[in-house]
Design a protein around this motif. Structure first.
Motif, PDB file in Angstrom:
ATOM      1  N   GLU A  81       0.913  -1.297  -0.102  1.00  0.00           N
ATOM      2  CA  GLU A  81      -0.058  -0.335  -0.066  1.00  0.00           C
ATOM      3  C   GLU A  81       0.924   1.204   0.052  1.00  0.00           C
ATOM      4  OE1 GLU A  81      -3.952  -1.518   2.436  1.00  0.00           O
ATOM      5  OE2 GLU A  81      -1.960  -1.293   3.417  1.00  0.00           O
ATOM      6  N   VAL A  82       1.832   1.206   0.742  1.00  0.00           N
ATOM      7  CA  VAL A  82       2.818   2.270   1.049  1.00  0.00           C
ATOM      8  C   VAL A  82       3.413   2.997  -0.288  1.00  0.00           C
ATOM      9  CG1 VAL A  82       4.819   1.487   1.384  1.00  0.00           C
ATOM     10  CG2 VAL A  82       4.353   3.611   2.358  1.00  0.00           C
ATOM     11  N   VAL A  83       3.791   1.988  -1.409  1.00  0.00           N
ATOM     12  CA  VAL A  83       4.205   2.398  -2.671  1.00  0.00           C
ATOM     13  C   VAL A  83       3.318   3.392  -3.312  1.00  0.00           C
ATOM     14  CG1 VAL A  83       5.574   0.296  -2.770  1.00  0.00           C
ATOM     15  CG2 VAL A  83       3.459   0.210  -3.754  1.00  0.00           C
ATOM     16  N   HIS A  84       2.026   3.351  -3.169  1.00  0.00           N
ATOM     17  CA  HIS A  84       0.941   3.961  -3.863  1.00  0.00           C
ATOM     18  C   HIS A  84       0.695   5.487  -3.323  1.00  0.00           C
ATOM     19  CE1 HIS A  84       0.072   0.663  -6.482  1.00  0.00           C
ATOM     20  NE2 HIS A  84      -0.189  -0.002  -5.425  1.00  0.00           N
ATOM     21  N   LEU A  85       1.611   5.609  -2.033  1.00  0.00           N
ATOM     22  CA  LEU A  85       1.339   7.150  -1.432  1.00  0.00           C
ATOM     23  C   LEU A  85       2.645   7.943  -1.709  1.00  0.00           C
ATOM     24  CD1 LEU A  85      -0.122   6.310   1.970  1.00  0.00           C
ATOM     25  CD2 LEU A  85      -1.604   7.193   0.034  1.00  0.00           C
ATOM     26  N   GLU A  86       2.304   9.249  -1.889  1.00  0.00           N
ATOM     27  CA  GLU A  86       3.304  10.141  -1.853  1.00  0.00           C
ATOM     28  C   GLU A  86       3.312  11.232  -0.862  1.00  0.00           C
ATOM     29  OE1 GLU A  86       3.480  11.497  -6.088  1.00  0.00           O
ATOM     30  OE2 GLU A  86       3.853   9.344  -6.809  1.00  0.00           O
ATOM     31  N   VAL A  87       3.946  12.053  -0.643  1.00  0.00           N
ATOM     32  CA  VAL A  87       4.065  13.284   0.219  1.00  0.00           C
ATOM     33  C   VAL A  87       3.287  14.238  -0.652  1.00  0.00           C
ATOM     34  CG1 VAL A  87       5.112  15.191   1.308  1.00  0.00           C
ATOM     35  CG2 VAL A  87       6.005  12.791   1.415  1.00  0.00           C
ATOM     36  N   GLY A  88       2.347  14.913  -0.037  1.00  0.00           N
ATOM     37  CA  GLY A  88       1.306  15.912  -0.773  1.00  0.00           C
ATOM     38  C   GLY A  88       0.116  15.049  -1.023  1.00  0.00           C
ATOM     39  N   ASP A  89      -0.150  13.876  -1.024  1.00  0.00           N
ATOM     40  CA  ASP A  89      -1.437  13.334  -1.178  1.00  0.00           C
ATOM     41  C   ASP A  89      -2.475  13.679  -0.150  1.00  0.00           C
ATOM     42  OD1 ASP A  89      -0.433  11.772  -3.738  1.00  0.00           O
ATOM     43  OD2 ASP A  89      -0.381  10.004  -2.604  1.00  0.00           O
ATOM     44  N   ARG A  90      -3.779  14.028  -0.776  1.00  0.00           N
ATOM     45  CA  ARG A  90      -4.777  14.236   0.200  1.00  0.00           C
ATOM     46  C   ARG A  90      -5.559  13.053   0.357  1.00  0.00           C
ATOM     47  NH1 ARG A  90      -4.907  19.730   0.382  1.00  0.00           N
ATOM     48  NH2 ARG A  90      -6.809  19.908   0.942  1.00  0.00           N
ATOM     49  N   MET A  91      -6.086  12.746   1.594  1.00  0.00           N
ATOM     50  CA  MET A  91      -6.595  11.445   2.021  1.00  0.00           C
ATOM     51  C   MET A  91      -7.833  12.003   2.662  1.00  0.00           C
ATOM     52  SD  MET A  91      -4.345   9.453   1.085  1.00  0.00           S
ATOM     53  CE  MET A  91      -4.860   7.663   1.855  1.00  0.00           C
ATOM     54  N   ARG A  92      -8.925  11.093   2.675  1.00  0.00           N
ATOM     55  CA  ARG A  92     -10.046  11.448   3.580  1.00  0.00           C
ATOM     56  C   ARG A  92      -9.845  10.576   5.017  1.00  0.00           C
ATOM     57  NH1 ARG A  92     -15.523  12.159   3.289  1.00  0.00           N
ATOM     58  NH2 ARG A  92     -16.873  10.514   4.494  1.00  0.00           N
ATOM     59  N   VAL A  93     -10.244  11.564   5.828  1.00  0.00           N
ATOM     60  CA  VAL A  93      -9.850  10.844   7.281  1.00  0.00           C
ATOM     61  C   VAL A  93     -11.190  11.142   8.109  1.00  0.00           C
ATOM     62  CG1 VAL A  93      -8.703  11.211   9.282  1.00  0.00           C
ATOM     63  CG2 VAL A  93      -7.628  11.900   7.243  1.00  0.00           C
ATOM     64  N   ALA A 127       4.693  13.098   5.754  1.00  0.00           N
ATOM     65  CA  ALA A 127       5.731  12.178   5.938  1.00  0.00           C
ATOM     66  C   ALA A 127       5.636  10.875   5.685  1.00  0.00           C
ATOM     67  CB  ALA A 127       6.687  12.637   7.369  1.00  0.00           C
ATOM     68  N   ILE A 128       6.428  10.059   5.298  1.00  0.00           N
ATOM     69  CA  ILE A 128       6.396   8.659   4.930  1.00  0.00           C
ATOM     70  C   ILE A 128       7.668   7.982   5.577  1.00  0.00           C
ATOM     71  CG2 ILE A 128       5.909   6.674   3.428  1.00  0.00           C
ATOM     72  CD1 ILE A 128       4.747   8.552   1.637  1.00  0.00           C
ATOM     73  N   GLN A 129       7.195   7.067   6.602  1.00  0.00           N
ATOM     74  CA  GLN A 129       8.477   6.671   7.144  1.00  0.00           C
ATOM     75  C   GLN A 129       9.379   5.749   6.293  1.00  0.00           C
ATOM     76  OE1 GLN A 129       7.480   3.484  10.132  1.00  0.00           O
ATOM     77  NE2 GLN A 129       9.532   3.499  10.931  1.00  0.00           N
ATOM     78  N   PRO A 130      10.826   6.107   6.270  1.00  0.00           N
ATOM     79  CA  PRO A 130      11.776   5.595   5.082  1.00  0.00           C
ATOM     80  C   PRO A 130      11.978   4.076   5.382  1.00  0.00           C
ATOM     81  CG  PRO A 130      12.439   7.503   6.169  1.00  0.00           C
ATOM     82  CD  PRO A 130      11.384   7.134   6.925  1.00  0.00           C
ATOM     83  N   ALA A 131      11.964   3.524   6.660  1.00  0.00           N
ATOM     84  CA  ALA A 131      12.286   2.463   6.970  1.00  0.00           C
ATOM     85  C   ALA A 131      11.046   1.618   7.514  1.00  0.00           C
ATOM     86  CB  ALA A 131      13.358   2.185   7.892  1.00  0.00           C
ATOM     87  N   SER A 132      10.883   0.156   7.122  1.00  0.00           N
ATOM     88  CA  SER A 132       9.702  -0.468   7.625  1.00  0.00           C
ATOM     89  C   SER A 132       9.863  -1.142   9.079  1.00  0.00           C
ATOM     90  CB  SER A 132       9.474  -1.806   6.640  1.00  0.00           C
ATOM     91  OG  SER A 132      10.548  -2.465   6.696  1.00  0.00           O
ATOM     92  N   GLU A 133       8.745  -1.507   9.427  1.00  0.00           N
ATOM     93  CA  GLU A 133       9.008  -2.215  10.941  1.00  0.00           C
ATOM     94  C   GLU A 133       8.021  -3.595  10.863  1.00  0.00           C
ATOM     95  OE1 GLU A 133       7.018   0.139  13.920  1.00  0.00           O
ATOM     96  OE2 GLU A 133       8.054   1.889  13.339  1.00  0.00           O
ATOM     97  N   LEU A 134       8.627  -4.503  11.408  1.00  0.00           N
ATOM     98  CA  LEU A 134       7.994  -5.747  11.417  1.00  0.00           C
ATOM     99  C   LEU A 134       7.186  -6.212  12.351  1.00  0.00           C
ATOM    100  CD1 LEU A 134       8.319  -8.371   9.702  1.00  0.00           C
ATOM    101  CD2 LEU A 134       9.932  -9.211  11.315  1.00  0.00           C
TER     102      LEU A 134
END
Length: 456
Positions: free
Chosen positions: A384-396, A412-419
């Protein structure tokens, strides 16, 4: 101390419902589940998205699937604060919900020992600075004059010792011997007839005065206040004079005692010894001692005139530097007993009470800047994260406000993943925009649902 700063990637712990099945087994697994299965219904949209992403390239370009994720509402900036040193809570200056400015004191630990340590370090610094100033100032003029006088006196003693006594000193010593011998001879000879006659006359006069005083005393002896009358004092004085005159007369008549003669003999011996010491040549040991005294006095004067050595000043300066460092260390220890707000914000929670012992890294106060809100979600998979970019507008949307929605802009999108439970996830932060009334109703920690993007 600040822990869990809100500008990082911290969220309250939450279980992620992400499948651990391998992609190639997604479709068979879906076919084997019934639509009545709640877990199947909950995971179906994401499974279908993952299956679409795994279609072969020859099937044609696919539209990016929408992203759905759960998150939490957080202040734009927040932190869980802890103290830098262990101690017992003495005072808490704030309450939950209170607004504070940056640098405002929030909590105070017991710090009597730290304050005493600071005072001791400051006193040591003042002492080191005074010692350095005294060393740089050098000897005072009065000290140099005193040292010069000591040199002159020691030199004069040495010169007198080497030169020997003067004629006047010898004559004075010889005269002292003659006087002592004459006194001894006079004592041994006893009183002359004239001295005895004079003493006898003095005794008779004293006796006559005593008798007269006694007669005048007897005239008023009957009075009760006799002790306060002048006749009583007159009789007492006359009796004392008579007793003294009688003792003098008896001494002259009886002659000197052996003890009195021995006293005068000792005076003669002392005068003769002083004359012999004066006329004798100086002893080598005395000359050597006088020379040593003169040399010491001269060295002390030269030391004062030379002033401090560079090494001494450097050593004193090092002591000042060390004392200054000790003061800063002690001041830091005092400052560590006060927890201050690192930024302006609102007290979200207080996790301690007065009298409790707290340790470093133990969260005690939660502080947040609630002038603006963000949503953070750690629920996004790598697909999922590959389809997001900084500046995207999301419904909350929000569980607590089901009919309301705001726009969240990805900041901001976290550069490193977490398991998490075997799944690879990423954290995304969104700045909330929209209706001010809705924003005013938000609370720290509310759950939110993010979907979108809306701008694609």
């Amino acid at each position: 101390m600040i822990s869990g700063l809100g500008e990082g990637w911290f969220l309250p712990q939450r279980a992620a419902a992400v499948s651990q099945d391998r992609p190639e087994t997604v479709e068979p697994a879906l076919k084997n589940r019934t639509e009545a299965d709640p877990l199947h219904q909950a995971s179906l949209p994401r499974r279908q998205e993952e299956s679409a992403l795994l279609e072969p390239a020859g099937a044609g370009p696919a539209e990016p699937p929408p992203v759905y994720a759960d998150g939490y509402v957080l202040p734009i900036r927040w932190a869980r604060l802890s103290v830098a040193a262990p101690g017992t809570v003495n005072q808490i200056y704030v309450e939950e919900g209170q607004q504070v400015e940056a640098g405002a004191p929030l909590l105070l630990l017991e710090n009597k020992a730290q304050i005493a340590g600071l005072a001791q370090a400051q006193a040591a610094l003042q002492e080191a600075e005074a010692a350095l100033a005294l060393l740089k100032a050098g000897a005072r003029e009065e000290e140099i004059i005193q040292a010069q006088a000591a040199v002159d006196a020691a030199q004069a003693r040495l010169e007198r010792l080497l030169a020997g006594p003067t004629a006047e000193q010898i004559a004075t010593a010889q005269k002292a011997v003659a006087v002592a011998q004459a006194q001894l001879e006079r004592v041994r000879a006893g009183a002359t007839p004239g001295e005895i006659a004079a003493a006898e006359a003095n005794l008779k006069l004293a006796e006559a005065r005593r008798k007269q005083a006694q007669a005048r005393y007897d005239e008023v002896a009957w009075r009760s206040d006799i002790s306060r009358l002048p006749q009583s004092l007159e009789l007492e004085q006359a009796t004392i004079e008579y007793t003294r005159a009688l003792a003098q007369y008896n001494d002259l008549v009886d002659g000197p005692t052996p003890e009195e003669i021995r006293v005068y003999e000792a005076q003669v011996e002392q005068a003769q010894a002083q004359l012999a010491e004066l006329t004798a040549p100086p002893h080598p040991a005395d000359v050597a001692a006088a020379r040593a005294d003169a040399a010491r006095a001269q060295a002390a004067l030269a030391l004062l005139q030379a002033g401090p050595r560079p090494e001494e000043i450097a050593q004193a300066q090092a002591r000042v530097i060390a004392a200054s460092a000790a003061v800063e260390q002690a001041r830091a220890a005092v400052n560590h007993t006060v927890l201050r707000a690192p930024f302006a914000g609102t007290i979200g929670a207080i996790y301690t009470r007065v009298g409790e012992y707290i340790a470093p890294a133990q969260p005690v106060i939660e502080l947040g800047d609630m002038r603006a809100w963000v949503v953070e979600t750690d629920d996004l998979s790598e697909l999922e994260v590959v389809h997001l970019e900084v500046g995207d507008r999301m419904r909350v949307t929000f569980d607590a406000l089901p009919e309301q929605a705001l726009t969240g802009v990805v900041t901001a999108i976290q550069p490193a993943s977490e398991l998490k439970r075997g799944d690879v996830t990423y954290t995304v932060r969104l700045a909330l925009e929209g209706d001010a009334q809705i924003l005013a109703r938000l609370r720290w920690g509310m759950t939110a649902v993010v979907s979108g993007p809306e701008n694609r």
